[in-house]
Design a protein around this motif. Structure first.
Motif, mmCIF file in Angstrom:
data_model
loop_
_atom_site.group_PDB
_atom_site.id
_atom_site.type_symbol
_atom_site.label_atom_id
_atom_site.label_comp_id
_atom_site.label_asym_id
_atom_site.label_seq_id
_atom_site.Cartn_x
_atom_site.Cartn_y
_atom_site.Cartn_z
ATOM 1 N N VAL A 61 5.674 -6.775 13.243
ATOM 2 C CA VAL A 61 4.958 -8.027 13.427
ATOM 3 C C VAL A 61 5.873 -9.056 14.071
ATOM 4 O O VAL A 61 5.485 -9.841 14.914
ATOM 5 C CB VAL A 61 4.420 -8.547 12.071
ATOM 6 C CG1 VAL A 61 3.871 -9.961 12.224
ATOM 7 C CG2 VAL A 61 3.349 -7.606 11.533
ATOM 8 N N GLY A 62 7.163 -9.030 13.711
ATOM 9 C CA GLY A 62 8.121 -9.969 14.291
ATOM 10 C C GLY A 62 8.335 -9.767 15.764
ATOM 11 O O GLY A 62 8.869 -10.644 16.442
ATOM 12 N N LEU A 63 7.919 -8.593 16.296
ATOM 13 C CA LEU A 63 8.074 -8.349 17.723
ATOM 14 C C LEU A 63 6.979 -8.992 18.550
ATOM 15 O O LEU A 63 7.073 -9.041 19.770
ATOM 16 C CB LEU A 63 8.069 -6.836 17.988
ATOM 17 C CG LEU A 63 9.288 -6.070 17.455
ATOM 18 C CD1 LEU A 63 9.054 -4.581 17.662
ATOM 19 C CD2 LEU A 63 10.563 -6.516 18.130
ATOM 20 N N LEU A 64 5.940 -9.479 17.886
ATOM 21 C CA LEU A 64 4.865 -10.111 18.644
ATOM 22 C C LEU A 64 5.362 -11.342 19.368
ATOM 23 O O LEU A 64 6.336 -11.964 18.938
ATOM 24 C CB LEU A 64 3.729 -10.491 17.684
ATOM 25 C CG LEU A 64 2.917 -9.309 17.135
ATOM 26 C CD1 LEU A 64 2.002 -9.797 16.020
ATOM 27 C CD2 LEU A 64 2.113 -8.655 18.238
ATOM 28 N N PRO A 65 4.711 -11.738 20.467
ATOM 29 C CA PRO A 65 5.158 -12.919 21.205
ATOM 30 C C PRO A 65 5.216 -14.123 20.276
ATOM 31 O O PRO A 65 4.301 -14.400 19.521
ATOM 32 C CB PRO A 65 4.072 -13.094 22.273
ATOM 33 C CG PRO A 65 3.474 -11.735 22.428
ATOM 34 C CD PRO A 65 3.556 -11.097 21.087
ATOM 35 N N VAL A 66 6.355 -14.833 20.271
ATOM 36 C CA VAL A 66 6.576 -15.894 19.307
ATOM 37 C C VAL A 66 6.470 -17.258 19.916
ATOM 38 O O VAL A 66 7.430 -17.863 20.295
ATOM 39 C CB VAL A 66 7.962 -15.752 18.650
ATOM 40 C CG1 VAL A 66 7.935 -14.856 17.481
ATOM 41 C CG2 VAL A 66 8.984 -15.340 19.669
ATOM 42 N N SER A 67 5.254 -17.727 19.940
ATOM 43 C CA SER A 67 5.096 -19.157 20.030
ATOM 44 C C SER A 67 5.310 -19.635 18.612
ATOM 45 O O SER A 67 5.300 -20.798 18.321
ATOM 46 C CB SER A 67 3.708 -19.497 20.542
ATOM 47 O OG SER A 67 2.741 -18.883 19.766
ATOM 48 N N ALA A 68 5.461 -18.708 17.703
ATOM 49 C CA ALA A 68 5.558 -19.038 16.297
ATOM 50 C C ALA A 68 6.873 -19.691 15.956
ATOM 51 O O ALA A 68 7.874 -19.538 16.629
ATOM 52 C CB ALA A 68 5.407 -17.755 15.491
ATOM 53 N N SER A 69 6.849 -20.402 14.813
ATOM 54 C CA SER A 69 8.057 -21.104 14.390
ATOM 55 C C SER A 69 9.125 -20.137 13.928
ATOM 56 O O SER A 69 10.294 -20.488 13.837
ATOM 57 C CB SER A 69 7.719 -22.075 13.258
ATOM 58 O OG SER A 69 7.136 -21.369 12.175
ATOM 59 N N ALA A 70 8.742 -18.898 13.633
ATOM 60 C CA ALA A 70 9.740 -17.943 13.172
ATOM 61 C C ALA A 70 10.842 -17.773 14.191
ATOM 62 O O ALA A 70 12.023 -17.735 13.860
ATOM 63 C CB ALA A 70 9.067 -16.600 12.889
ATOM 64 N N ARG A 71 10.453 -17.669 15.492
ATOM 65 C CA ARG A 71 11.467 -17.490 16.521
ATOM 66 C C ARG A 71 12.301 -18.762 16.656
ATOM 67 O O ARG A 71 13.504 -18.713 16.845
ATOM 68 C CB ARG A 71 10.816 -17.137 17.852
ATOM 69 C CG ARG A 71 11.807 -16.909 18.989
ATOM 70 C CD ARG A 71 12.735 -15.732 18.671
ATOM 71 N NE ARG A 71 13.721 -15.538 19.721
ATOM 72 C CZ ARG A 71 13.524 -14.751 20.775
ATOM 73 N NH1 ARG A 71 12.374 -14.127 20.905
ATOM 74 N NH2 ARG A 71 14.458 -14.595 21.684
ATOM 75 N N GLY A 72 11.620 -19.921 16.556
ATOM 76 C CA GLY A 72 12.349 -21.178 16.651
ATOM 77 C C GLY A 72 13.375 -21.282 15.552
ATOM 78 O O GLY A 72 14.491 -21.750 15.749
ATOM 79 N N ALA A 73 12.998 -20.863 14.323
ATOM 80 C CA ALA A 73 13.923 -20.946 13.209
ATOM 81 C C ALA A 73 15.094 -20.007 13.399
ATOM 82 O O ALA A 73 16.172 -20.225 12.841
ATOM 83 C CB ALA A 73 13.185 -20.614 11.915
ATOM 84 N N ALA A 74 14.908 -18.962 14.187
ATOM 85 C CA ALA A 74 15.974 -17.985 14.389
ATOM 86 C C ALA A 74 16.943 -18.394 15.486
ATOM 87 O O ALA A 74 17.906 -17.695 15.755
ATOM 88 C CB ALA A 74 15.368 -16.632 14.722
ATOM 89 N N GLY A 75 16.686 -19.563 16.144
ATOM 90 C CA GLY A 75 17.544 -19.975 17.239
ATOM 91 C C GLY A 75 18.945 -20.316 16.764
ATOM 92 O O GLY A 75 19.195 -20.627 15.593
ATOM 93 N N THR A 76 19.894 -20.272 17.697
ATOM 94 C CA THR A 76 21.295 -20.563 17.412
ATOM 95 C C THR A 76 21.649 -21.959 17.904
ATOM 96 O O THR A 76 21.203 -22.381 18.965
ATOM 97 C CB THR A 76 22.199 -19.533 18.108
ATOM 98 O OG1 THR A 76 21.846 -18.226 17.650
ATOM 99 C CG2 THR A 76 23.672 -19.804 17.815
ATOM 100 N N SER A 77 22.462 -22.668 17.132
ATOM 101 C CA SER A 77 22.960 -23.977 17.548
ATOM 102 C C SER A 77 24.373 -23.831 18.100
ATOM 103 O O SER A 77 25.254 -23.265 17.444
ATOM 104 C CB SER A 77 22.968 -24.947 16.361
ATOM 105 O OG SER A 77 21.658 -25.243 15.945
ATOM 106 N N TYR A 78 24.568 -24.342 19.307
ATOM 107 C CA TYR A 78 25.880 -24.351 19.940
ATOM 108 C C TYR A 78 26.358 -25.797 20.035
ATOM 109 O O TYR A 78 25.566 -26.708 20.245
ATOM 110 C CB TYR A 78 25.799 -23.734 21.333
ATOM 111 C CG TYR A 78 25.336 -22.300 21.326
ATOM 112 C CD1 TYR A 78 26.212 -21.260 21.094
ATOM 113 C CD2 TYR A 78 23.984 -21.989 21.548
ATOM 114 C CE1 TYR A 78 25.784 -19.935 21.085
ATOM 115 C CE2 TYR A 78 23.536 -20.675 21.536
ATOM 116 C CZ TYR A 78 24.440 -19.658 21.305
ATOM 117 O OH TYR A 78 24.010 -18.352 21.276
#
Length: 549
Positions: A61-78
């Motif tokens: 399910v996590g492989l689905l296209p993520v307009s979802a916040s899940a992908r946003g939450a997984a982002g990295t801060s540089y």
């Protein structure tokens, strides 16, 4: 979106994986139920297998296209600390921040990733990050820590913050300059977002950014200099922006454009000589709450857009250094643009220098609730381009205080260039204190109607109206006149002040002949006047629709 190609196959594959995993899970759960609680030695491995299947399904399910916040939450801060950082460090925490913009620009950012610059620091160079965000998970450039916004100095580069052929970005809380050696050839910008032969570039926000001291050469388009710019370029693939918001930012002492868009895809029947082979209009454009001062050329210019919203902006000082023709807040080759609640002042010179402008290829654009004052070029320009169509524009419920243009054939309102069709100017109050300016001038163009406006000339000698072609109906004239208006009201409007300096000075006093004398009743979607008074069936002449109390 950058690609116009099909995206269905990956989604189908992922859905199949999900369904397969769920089917396996269902079978395993059923088998566990059959074994029952007495078969513990067999049941335990089966339960572990069921848990594994659940994890597989969740991962699928996590492989689905993520307009979802899940992908946003997984982002990295540089992180970037131009005072104490180290480009050899990881960059993923304040204590391991990079030092240079060059290192930050090498990082490919993805959906939900953030590039954070330390407050209170000074960085020299160009910030041109790579990568892109996604729907619902934009890539972000922002500040961290305490103190003043991080200061970026481009030192004469093409742009200090430069995005190319990308989408889904947020740029926030930066102090940006780009000062190089004086030039007449080098294009420079504070923030420049470019899309070249890209397709549709979506979803950009520039917010809380301060751009200043950009000394670019005097180029307007298609490759402009200025403060905050969105530029569509190229000629091979139709390209445009969709979803651009420029908000709560400041632009000061830049050359040449304060905030603007431009495009090389501008050809259509309304602009048959335009660039490119089609009209690719920028959509979803909002320019709101910005403070623009001391710009060499145009204050805010919308080019090649449809349905843009330009509101609550302040422009003070435009056309300060440019050799071209410039205006305060205006559009070119754009349709259905709404300008409201803007204040424009300090227009310099008479090469246009008007606050507002219906120019070439503008159709169904509306100015309402705007305030113009003390502009050397005047209040409004009506100026269609040669061979172009400018039709159905409306200018109503605005006020002008002491604007002027003393150069023929111009005036406070100038109807010049080439004819427009169905341009209507109504329910405005226009007052000048200058006897050496005309209130309206016309150099031979048709298509404009003035109705229910208040025109007040200078004390003493007054100010003329030099227009023998436009249509005039039911306007009020004081210290000026228009013999072609058969329904003219020639009387003192009884404004609150005999020496107006602010919009409130233009409110009507009791007994004003303008009260109840209005005739424009068409439903243009406007429900209140410049001052917030509701529009009723009994209209006044001018911008104040109150009772004169």
């Amino acid at each position: 979106m950058g690609s116009d190609g099909p995206r269905a196959q990956p989604v189908v594959l992922v859905v199949l994986v999900v369904l397969t995993s769920l089917a396996v899970l269902t079978s395993l759960v059923a088998l566990v139920a059959l074994v029952g609680p007495t078969g513990s030695e067999c049941a335990m491995p089966l339960r572990r297998t069921a848990v594994l299947a659940t994890a597989i399904a969740a991962a699928a399910v996590g492989l689905l296209p993520v307009s979802a916040s899940a992908r946003g939450a997984a982002g990295t801060s540089y992180h970037v600390d131009c005072a104490n950082g180290d480009d050899a460090a990881a960059g993923t925490a304040p204590g391991t921040a990079w030092r240079s913009l060059e290192r930050a620009s090498r990082q490919v950012l993805g959906p939900g990733d953030r590039l954070l610059l330390r407050r209170g620091t000074d960085c020299t160079g160009v910030l041109a990050p790579q990568g892109a965000g996604a729907d619902g998970a934009p890539a972000v450039i922002d500040a961290y820590g305490k103190g003043a916004k991080p200061r970026l100095q481009g030192a004469g580069a093409r742009a200090t913050v430069h995005l190319k052929n990308t989408e889904h970005w947020r740029i926030r809380n930066l102090d940006i300059a780009n000062t190089g050696a004086p030039t007449t050839t080098d294009r420079r910008a504070g923030v420049l977002v470019q899309a070249t032969d890209y397709g549709v570039a979506e979803d950009f926000v520039v917010e809380g950014v301060d751009v200043h001291d950009v000394n670019g050469a005097d180029f307007k388009d298609p490759d402009p200099s200025g403060g905050i710019l969105f530029a569509v370029q190229g000629s091979e693939r139709p390209t445009r922006f969709d979803g651009v918001r420029i908000e709560d930012s400041t632009v000061r002492h830049v050359d040449r454009t304060g905030i603007g868009t431009s495009s090389t895809w501008g050809r259509r029947p309304e602009h048959p000589g335009g660039p490119g082979t089609s009209w690719e209009a920028i959509t979803g454009l909002t320019v709101r709450g910005n403070d623009v001062r001391d710009v060499g050329g145009d204050g805010i210019v919308v080019q090649n857009a449809r349905g843009a919203l330009v509101e609550h902006n302040y422009v003070d000082g435009f056309n300060m250094r440019s050799a071209g023709y410039n205006a305060g807040v205006w559009a070119w080759n754009s349709d259905d643009v709404l300008y409201q609640y803007n204040e424009v002042t300090g227009g310099h010179g008479t090469r246009d220098s008007m606050a507002f402008d219906f120019d070439g290829g503008n159709n169904r654009n509306v100015y309402r609730y705007n305030y113009s004052h003390d502009n050397e070029g005047g209040f409004l320009l009506v100026c269609n381009g040669a061979g172009m169509t400018t039709h159905g524009n409306r200018f109503h419920d605005n006020v002008s205080v002491n604007d002027r243009n003393t150069t023929a054939p111009y005036a406070v309102v100038s109807v010049v260039c080439n004819p427009t069709t169905d341009t209507r100017i109504y329910r405005n109050t226009i007052v000048t204190d200058r006897a050496d300016t005309a209130l309206v001038s016309n150099n031979g163009q048709t298509g404009t109607t003035f109705q229910d406006n208040i025109f007040v000339g200078a004390p003493g000698a007054g100010s003329p109206i030099k227009d023998t072609l436009s249509t005039y109906r039911n306007n009020l004239y004081w210290r000026t006149s228009q013999s072609r208006d058969a329904e003219a009201v020639n009387a003192d409007p009884l404004l609150r002040s005999a020496d107006p300096r602010t919009p409130d000075d233009l409110r009507l006093r009791p007994g004003s002949p303008a009260v109840g004398a209005g005739t424009v009743t068409e439903d243009d979607g406007t429900r209140h006047d410049f001052y917030g008074n509701p529009l009723t069936d009994h209209r006044n002449i001018g911008a104040d629709q109150g009772t004169g109390s």
